[in-house]
Design a protein around this motif. Structure first.
Motif, mmCIF file in Angstrom:
data_model
loop_
_atom_site.group_PDB
_atom_site.id
_atom_site.type_symbol
_atom_site.label_atom_id
_atom_site.label_comp_id
_atom_site.label_asym_id
_atom_site.label_seq_id
_atom_site.Cartn_x
_atom_site.Cartn_y
_atom_site.Cartn_z
ATOM 1 N N ASP A 207 -7.887 -0.350 4.346
ATOM 2 C CA ASP A 207 -6.611 0.252 3.918
ATOM 3 C C ASP A 207 -6.359 -0.003 2.432
ATOM 4 O OD1 ASP A 207 -6.075 1.217 6.472
ATOM 5 O OD2 ASP A 207 -4.925 -0.556 7.046
ATOM 6 N N PHE A 208 -6.734 -1.195 1.977
ATOM 7 C CA PHE A 208 -6.596 -1.534 0.560
ATOM 8 C C PHE A 208 -7.398 -0.557 -0.300
ATOM 9 C CE2 PHE A 208 -8.664 -3.772 -3.019
ATOM 10 C CZ PHE A 208 -7.554 -4.055 -3.797
ATOM 11 N N CYS A 209 -8.659 -0.372 0.047
ATOM 12 C CA CYS A 209 -9.527 0.505 -0.739
ATOM 13 C C CYS A 209 -9.019 1.941 -0.725
ATOM 14 C CB CYS A 209 -10.962 0.428 -0.234
ATOM 15 S SG CYS A 209 -11.735 -1.174 -0.593
ATOM 16 N N ARG B 21 -3.897 5.673 -5.140
ATOM 17 C CA ARG B 21 -2.460 5.990 -5.206
ATOM 18 C C ARG B 21 -1.685 5.015 -6.092
ATOM 19 N NH1 ARG B 21 -3.363 6.265 0.403
ATOM 20 N NH2 ARG B 21 -2.163 4.366 0.706
ATOM 21 N N GLN B 22 -2.307 3.925 -6.491
ATOM 22 C CA GLN B 22 -1.613 2.920 -7.301
ATOM 23 C C GLN B 22 -1.490 3.418 -8.746
ATOM 24 O OE1 GLN B 22 -0.201 0.260 -6.083
ATOM 25 N NE2 GLN B 22 -1.198 0.024 -4.113
ATOM 26 N N PHE C 202 0.806 -1.221 0.000
ATOM 27 C CA PHE C 202 0.000 0.000 0.000
ATOM 28 C C PHE C 202 0.841 1.273 0.000
ATOM 29 C CE2 PHE C 202 -3.392 -2.557 2.528
ATOM 30 C CZ PHE C 202 -3.636 -3.338 1.409
ATOM 31 N N ASN C 203 2.149 1.148 0.192
ATOM 32 C CA ASN C 203 3.038 2.308 0.197
ATOM 33 C C ASN C 203 3.628 2.477 -1.203
ATOM 34 O OD1 ASN C 203 4.936 4.286 0.562
ATOM 35 N ND2 ASN C 203 6.173 3.151 2.027
ATOM 36 N N SER D 135 2.163 -2.654 -13.129
ATOM 37 C CA SER D 135 2.417 -3.956 -12.526
ATOM 38 C C SER D 135 1.629 -4.127 -11.233
ATOM 39 C CB SER D 135 3.914 -4.096 -12.262
ATOM 40 O OG SER D 135 4.216 -5.394 -11.860
ATOM 41 N N ALA D 136 1.543 -3.092 -10.431
ATOM 42 C CA ALA D 136 0.773 -3.147 -9.182
ATOM 43 C C ALA D 136 -0.725 -3.123 -9.473
ATOM 44 C CB ALA D 136 1.164 -1.994 -8.270
ATOM 45 N N ILE D 137 -1.146 -2.303 -10.425
ATOM 46 C CA ILE D 137 -2.576 -2.185 -10.746
ATOM 47 C C ILE D 137 -3.127 -3.522 -11.213
ATOM 48 C CG2 ILE D 137 -4.243 -1.167 -12.353
ATOM 49 C CD1 ILE D 137 -2.624 1.456 -12.137
#
Length: 177
Positions: free
Chosen positions: A72-74, A79-80, A41-42, A84-86
């Protein structure tokens, strides 16, 4: 943050075996799931995409472990920005929406919807778009206005897109009729 666990994530690769090994480590040591989510998440952490890859595998097999981290995920979704993370977080979003036992709050659904629509407007990656389209389509069963937005977004000219992207669009548009 456990520095040994962080080093494990940092040294990880995209190879499935490597990600599976860390996933199993998290299953054996569930206290490290909070470390994994903190990294994922960071978005300022250079390894957050690697943590997202592993988190996707954890959620795929044991989504119930992820329940304490959904809020926290939502919150982290907007910020993503790494493709690759998305890809991984959009797939986690799909897992959450598809799961019959999990009841997302109105705020959590709102964050998924808002971010998902933004991703569809901005992304040209087939996998990211396909998972996002699918979770938005499922949320559209509850919130009908989403389907109208989805139709409008997906009806754009996508002839320049990959075959995978065009297939996902065709599939969702067919379901929306």
């Amino acid at each position: 943050m456990n520095t040994e666990f962080y080093a494990l994530v940092e040294k990880s690769t995209a190879h499935r075996k490597c990600r599976d090994d860390i996933k199993h480590f998290v299953f054996d040591h569930p206290n490290h799931l909070s470390d994994l989510t903190a990294i994922a998440f960071n978005t300022k952490d250079k390894n957050h995409h690697k943590a997202c890859w592993i988190l996707e595998l954890v959620c795929e097999e044991q989504l119930d472990l992820f329940l304490p981290f959904i809020d926290d995920f939502c919150t982290s979704l907007a910020r993503q920005h790494s493709d690759s993370a998305i890809r991984s977080v959009s797939k986690i979003g799909l897992f959450l929406v598809k799961n019959k036992k999990i009841q997302l709050t109105e705020s959590q659904e709102e964050k998924l919807i808002e971010t998902g629509l933004d991703w569809l407007i901005q992304t040209e990656k087939a996998a990211n778009a396909a998972y996002t389209m699918r979770f938005l389509y499922l949320l559209g069963k509850k919130h009908s206005w989403i389907n109208e937005e989805l139709k409008a977004l997906l009806s754009r000219d996508c002839s320049h897109q990959t075959p995978g992207y065009r297939f996902a669009v065709k599939d969702i548009l067919k379901r929306l009729k």
